[in-house]
Design an enzyme around this catalytic site. Sequence first.
Site, PDB file in Angstrom:
ATOM      1  NE  ARG A 130       3.724   6.629   2.087  1.00 36.53           N
ATOM      2  CZ  ARG A 130       3.922   5.446   2.453  1.00 36.53           C
ATOM      3  NH1 ARG A 130       4.455   4.378   1.519  1.00 36.53           N
ATOM      4  NH2 ARG A 130       3.645   4.998   3.538  1.00 36.53           N
ATOM      5  CG  HIS A 187      10.651  -1.976   5.659  1.00 39.18           C
ATOM      6  ND1 HIS A 187       9.203  -1.991   5.549  1.00 39.18           N
ATOM      7  CD2 HIS A 187      11.022  -2.952   6.163  1.00 39.18           C
ATOM      8  CE1 HIS A 187       8.835  -3.100   5.987  1.00 39.18           C
ATOM      9  NE2 HIS A 187       9.786  -3.750   6.363  1.00 39.18           N
ATOM     10  N   PRO A 235       0.799  -1.406   0.031  1.00 44.50           N
ATOM     11  CG  PRO A 235      -0.893  -1.471   1.301  1.00 44.50           C
ATOM     12  CD  PRO A 235       0.413  -1.991   0.925  1.00 44.50           C
ATOM     13  CG  ASN A 236      -0.481   4.579   1.267  1.00 46.25           C
ATOM     14  OD1 ASN A 236      -1.214   4.866   0.558  1.00 46.25           O
ATOM     15  ND2 ASN A 236      -0.468   3.892   2.197  1.00 46.25           N
ATOM     16  CD  GLU A 259       9.332  -7.098   6.090  1.00 49.13           C
ATOM     17  OE1 GLU A 259       8.700  -8.322   6.123  1.00 49.13           O
ATOM     18  OE2 GLU A 259       9.675  -6.520   7.089  1.00 49.13           O
ATOM     19  CG  ASN A 262       8.412  -1.907   1.127  1.00 42.89           C
ATOM     20  OD1 ASN A 262       7.692  -1.818   2.264  1.00 42.89           O
ATOM     21  ND2 ASN A 262       8.992  -0.366   0.818  1.00 42.89           N
ATOM     22  CB  ALA A 304       0.907   0.069   6.579  1.00 41.78           C
ATOM     23  CE1 TYR A 330       8.677   5.336   3.262  1.00 47.20           C
ATOM     24  CE2 TYR A 330       7.062   7.017   3.300  1.00 47.20           C
ATOM     25  CZ  TYR A 330       7.498   5.803   3.944  1.00 47.20           C
ATOM     26  OH  TYR A 330       6.845   5.331   5.083  1.00 47.20           O
ATOM     27  NE  ARG A 337       8.890   6.589   9.263  1.00 45.41           N
ATOM     28  CZ  ARG A 337       8.078   6.380   8.071  1.00 45.41           C
ATOM     29  NH1 ARG A 337       8.449   5.308   7.306  1.00 45.41           N
ATOM     30  NH2 ARG A 337       6.974   7.087   8.270  1.00 45.41           N
TER      31      ARG A 337
END
Length: 144
Positions: free
Chosen positions: A17, A99, A9-10, A97, A73, A76, A22, A106
């Site tokens: 964004r 990120h 998502p996103n 994975e 990735n 969320a 990012y 964060r």
Amino acid sequence: MKFLIINGPNLNLLGKREPGIYGQNTYDSLRERLKAFAETYGSTAECYQSNYEGDIVSAIQDADGVYDAIVMNPGALTHYSYAILDALKAVDVPCVEVHISNVHQREEFRHKSVTAPACVGQISGLGLYGYEAAMRYFLERDQR
Ligand code: DQA
């Protein structure tokens, strides 16, 4: 190798964004970059993005026997998708994975990955280079 790159998502909004977190590069430029990167190694990279958990579960299921490795990735979904965890456990395709941001710098809720236990490893905080680092791991691991 045949790579499946999954973004959750996103991540289609890369470039727009929260660029301070990012970066400025768009999702399309990431796709182009990863496809070109794979080609330099005589490999292919299929890029898939979805904002829907079930679609990502299906993409993982469908990868079995088709792709050699997944670089994912989950966005969320990383932090709460037991369905993605189970899908990764159900198939014989190894996954790293990724990120883009350093999730450990964060908010507290980003520190926990429920999906990482089903992955070979996790890369966090290296920006878009993290995807290439994951691909290089798969490309080189069998030669060591
Ligand atoms: C992310 C980190 C997640 O916490 C966030 O929800 C994302 C992107 C990253 O690439 O840094 O969507 O996975």
